[in-house]
Design a protein around this motif. Structure first.
Motif, PDB file in Angstrom:
ATOM      1  N   LYS A 111      35.394  25.953  27.846  1.00  0.00           N
ATOM      2  CA  LYS A 111      35.041  25.401  26.662  1.00  0.00           C
ATOM      3  C   LYS A 111      35.541  23.754  26.873  1.00  0.00           C
ATOM      4  O   LYS A 111      35.189  22.922  26.109  1.00  0.00           O
ATOM      5  CB  LYS A 111      35.564  25.885  25.367  1.00  0.00           C
ATOM      6  CG  LYS A 111      36.950  26.434  25.298  1.00  0.00           C
ATOM      7  CD  LYS A 111      37.207  27.442  24.103  1.00  0.00           C
ATOM      8  CE  LYS A 111      38.771  27.433  24.207  1.00  0.00           C
ATOM      9  NZ  LYS A 111      39.302  28.628  22.834  1.00  0.00           N
ATOM     10  N   ASP A 140      33.123  20.480  26.502  1.00  0.00           N
ATOM     11  CA  ASP A 140      33.422  19.376  25.828  1.00  0.00           C
ATOM     12  C   ASP A 140      33.343  17.973  26.466  1.00  0.00           C
ATOM     13  O   ASP A 140      32.864  17.053  26.120  1.00  0.00           O
ATOM     14  CB  ASP A 140      34.639  19.581  24.974  1.00  0.00           C
ATOM     15  CG  ASP A 140      34.756  18.663  23.920  1.00  0.00           C
ATOM     16  OD1 ASP A 140      33.890  18.261  23.063  1.00  0.00           O
ATOM     17  OD2 ASP A 140      36.092  18.446  23.596  1.00  0.00           O
ATOM     18  N   LEU A 146      30.915  14.551  26.042  1.00  0.00           N
ATOM     19  CA  LEU A 146      31.893  13.558  25.997  1.00  0.00           C
ATOM     20  C   LEU A 146      31.361  12.358  26.793  1.00  0.00           C
ATOM     21  O   LEU A 146      31.020  11.274  26.451  1.00  0.00           O
ATOM     22  CB  LEU A 146      33.334  13.553  26.109  1.00  0.00           C
ATOM     23  CG  LEU A 146      34.289  12.372  25.725  1.00  0.00           C
ATOM     24  CD1 LEU A 146      34.448  12.620  24.059  1.00  0.00           C
ATOM     25  CD2 LEU A 146      35.536  12.488  26.289  1.00  0.00           C
ATOM     26  N   SER A 196      26.202  13.965  17.011  1.00  0.00           N
ATOM     27  CA  SER A 196      25.995  15.460  16.756  1.00  0.00           C
ATOM     28  C   SER A 196      24.632  15.580  16.244  1.00  0.00           C
ATOM     29  O   SER A 196      23.976  16.705  16.404  1.00  0.00           O
ATOM     30  CB  SER A 196      26.916  15.582  15.439  1.00  0.00           C
ATOM     31  OG  SER A 196      26.642  14.745  14.246  1.00  0.00           O
ATOM     32  N   TRP A 198      31.012  20.943  15.497  1.00  0.00           N
ATOM     33  CA  TRP A 198      32.410  20.446  15.447  1.00  0.00           C
ATOM     34  C   TRP A 198      33.556  21.458  15.649  1.00  0.00           C
ATOM     35  O   TRP A 198      34.574  21.167  16.478  1.00  0.00           O
ATOM     36  CB  TRP A 198      32.775  19.801  14.097  1.00  0.00           C
ATOM     37  CG  TRP A 198      34.326  19.471  14.014  1.00  0.00           C
ATOM     38  CD1 TRP A 198      34.624  18.332  14.359  1.00  0.00           C
ATOM     39  CD2 TRP A 198      35.404  20.055  13.401  1.00  0.00           C
ATOM     40  NE1 TRP A 198      36.176  17.857  14.432  1.00  0.00           N
ATOM     41  CE2 TRP A 198      36.601  19.107  13.725  1.00  0.00           C
ATOM     42  CE3 TRP A 198      35.640  21.322  12.951  1.00  0.00           C
ATOM     43  CZ2 TRP A 198      37.857  19.657  13.166  1.00  0.00           C
ATOM     44  CZ3 TRP A 198      36.916  21.704  12.442  1.00  0.00           C
ATOM     45  CH2 TRP A 198      38.116  20.759  12.578  1.00  0.00           C
ATOM     46  N   ARG A 231      33.222  22.416  19.608  1.00  0.00           N
ATOM     47  CA  ARG A 231      34.080  21.102  20.234  1.00  0.00           C
ATOM     48  C   ARG A 231      35.501  21.262  20.074  1.00  0.00           C
ATOM     49  O   ARG A 231      36.007  20.903  21.106  1.00  0.00           O
ATOM     50  CB  ARG A 231      33.257  19.944  19.952  1.00  0.00           C
ATOM     51  CG  ARG A 231      31.982  20.045  20.234  1.00  0.00           C
ATOM     52  CD  ARG A 231      31.280  18.664  20.556  1.00  0.00           C
ATOM     53  NE  ARG A 231      31.832  17.710  21.604  1.00  0.00           N
ATOM     54  CZ  ARG A 231      31.438  16.648  21.796  1.00  0.00           C
ATOM     55  NH1 ARG A 231      30.555  15.906  21.105  1.00  0.00           N
ATOM     56  NH2 ARG A 231      32.115  15.955  23.009  1.00  0.00           N
ATOM     57  N   GLN A 232      35.845  21.351  18.846  1.00  0.00           N
ATOM     58  CA  GLN A 232      37.169  21.519  18.365  1.00  0.00           C
ATOM     59  C   GLN A 232      37.927  22.712  19.242  1.00  0.00           C
ATOM     60  O   GLN A 232      39.365  22.660  19.218  1.00  0.00           O
ATOM     61  CB  GLN A 232      37.641  21.468  17.052  1.00  0.00           C
ATOM     62  CG  GLN A 232      38.899  20.974  16.562  1.00  0.00           C
ATOM     63  CD  GLN A 232      39.249  19.521  16.953  1.00  0.00           C
ATOM     64  OE1 GLN A 232      38.120  18.856  17.107  1.00  0.00           O
ATOM     65  NE2 GLN A 232      40.471  19.112  16.868  1.00  0.00           N
ATOM     66  N   ASN A 263      38.093  23.101  22.253  1.00  0.00           N
ATOM     67  CA  ASN A 263      38.478  22.787  23.438  1.00  0.00           C
ATOM     68  C   ASN A 263      40.133  22.768  23.296  1.00  0.00           C
ATOM     69  O   ASN A 263      40.733  21.929  22.394  1.00  0.00           O
ATOM     70  CB  ASN A 263      37.831  21.221  23.630  1.00  0.00           C
ATOM     71  CG  ASN A 263      38.416  20.642  24.831  1.00  0.00           C
ATOM     72  OD1 ASN A 263      39.490  21.040  25.642  1.00  0.00           O
ATOM     73  ND2 ASN A 263      38.197  19.515  25.298  1.00  0.00           N
ATOM     74  N   ARG A 265      41.852  19.259  22.969  1.00  0.00           N
ATOM     75  CA  ARG A 265      41.486  18.330  21.889  1.00  0.00           C
ATOM     76  C   ARG A 265      42.720  18.182  20.793  1.00  0.00           C
ATOM     77  O   ARG A 265      43.662  18.991  20.663  1.00  0.00           O
ATOM     78  CB  ARG A 265      40.524  19.021  21.058  1.00  0.00           C
ATOM     79  CG  ARG A 265      39.163  18.745  21.397  1.00  0.00           C
ATOM     80  CD  ARG A 265      38.303  17.901  20.423  1.00  0.00           C
ATOM     81  NE  ARG A 265      37.035  17.571  20.993  1.00  0.00           N
ATOM     82  CZ  ARG A 265      36.274  16.820  20.413  1.00  0.00           C
ATOM     83  NH1 ARG A 265      36.721  16.180  19.345  1.00  0.00           N
ATOM     84  NH2 ARG A 265      35.124  16.745  20.805  1.00  0.00           N
ATOM     85  N   LEU A 278      25.621  25.977  24.600  1.00  0.00           N
ATOM     86  CA  LEU A 278      26.083  24.523  24.752  1.00  0.00           C
ATOM     87  C   LEU A 278      25.473  24.023  26.251  1.00  0.00           C
ATOM     88  O   LEU A 278      25.347  22.931  26.282  1.00  0.00           O
ATOM     89  CB  LEU A 278      27.674  24.422  24.956  1.00  0.00           C
ATOM     90  CG  LEU A 278      27.939  24.282  23.258  1.00  0.00           C
ATOM     91  CD1 LEU A 278      29.693  24.319  23.392  1.00  0.00           C
ATOM     92  CD2 LEU A 278      27.637  23.307  22.453  1.00  0.00           C
ATOM     93  N   ARG A 284      40.507  11.537  21.175  1.00  0.00           N
ATOM     94  CA  ARG A 284      40.329  12.773  21.081  1.00  0.00           C
ATOM     95  C   ARG A 284      41.203  13.616  21.684  1.00  0.00           C
ATOM     96  O   ARG A 284      41.248  14.998  21.173  1.00  0.00           O
ATOM     97  CB  ARG A 284      38.899  13.372  20.882  1.00  0.00           C
ATOM     98  CG  ARG A 284      37.895  12.513  20.210  1.00  0.00           C
ATOM     99  CD  ARG A 284      36.476  12.979  20.707  1.00  0.00           C
ATOM    100  NE  ARG A 284      35.521  12.109  19.840  1.00  0.00           N
ATOM    101  CZ  ARG A 284      34.229  12.135  19.913  1.00  0.00           C
ATOM    102  NH1 ARG A 284      33.550  13.168  20.938  1.00  0.00           N
ATOM    103  NH2 ARG A 284      33.368  11.296  19.497  1.00  0.00           N
TER     104      ARG A 284
END
Length: 199
Positions: free
Chosen positions: A35, A39, A43, A53, A76, A79-80, A82, A85, A102, A154
């Protein structure tokens, strides 16, 4: 010069692509690393072509993956998840189907922007061959500035990383994107994720 995928290659259909990704299963412990990698690839795409998004959700819709990633909040949270993050929000668990989704979204977007990706990689190769500083070339300078800014904004470990390290990571991801934009980019990306997550 990097060899790009043959334009005449037949692109697999959606069900074939999904089946390709089910042939190799990651161990649960690998998902944490996977993950983070997914991400970072997103990026790099954001930094190069300015997608957000909405483009990612549109890709999910086109790929019939909207049930897995239905809206901005779901995206979100994925991705969060990760571990690199900043912040504690979002969902910390990414399941295998979401990871596969993904992968397909990334490769779909990379294919859409293949021309821009290929041009940037060619400029990077030329800069290296001519012993020039890539940052001084407009497209590459804009990309790496955007990538570095997004990373620093981030990611938790950004303050401990040098500008040179971030540049190397950004350019590596750029080259990787070219391979993910090809006919079998989804397979290449999935196997790469599995391989790197064992390190």
């Amino acid at each position: 010069m990097l060899k790009t995928m043959h334009s005449s290659a037949q692109f697999p259909n959606q069900s074939t692509k999904w089946n390709d990704l089910t042939r190799a299963e990651p161990a649960p412990v690998q998902l944490n690393n996977i993950k983070a990698q997914l991400d970072l690839i997103l990026l790099a795409l954001e930094a190069l072509v300015g997608i957000g998004s909405e483009a990612m959700l549109s890709a999910a819709e086109e790929l019939n993956l909207a049930t897995k990633i239905p809206d901005r909040v779901a995206l979100w949270r994925l991705r969060q998840s990760n571990p690199l993050r900043k912040g504690d929000g979002g969902r910390k668990k990414l399941d295998i189907e979401e990871a596969r989704s993904l992968v397909l979204i990334i490769c779909h977007l990379a294919k859409q922007y293949q021309t821009q990706i290929r041009r940037a990689v060619m400029l990077l190769e030329q800069a290296i061959a001519n012993r020039e500083v890539p940052h001084k070339i407009g497209v590459l300078g804009d990309y790496i500035d955007s990538f570095s800014n997004l990373y620093q904004e981030r990611m938790e470990d950004a303050e401990h990383l040098s500008t040179n390290w971030l540049s190397q990571l950004g350019f590596k991801l750029l080259v990787d994107l070219l391979f993910y934009s090809g006919a079998f980019g989804h397979r290449h990306l999935w196997l790469t994720l599995l391989d790197r997550s064992q390190l």
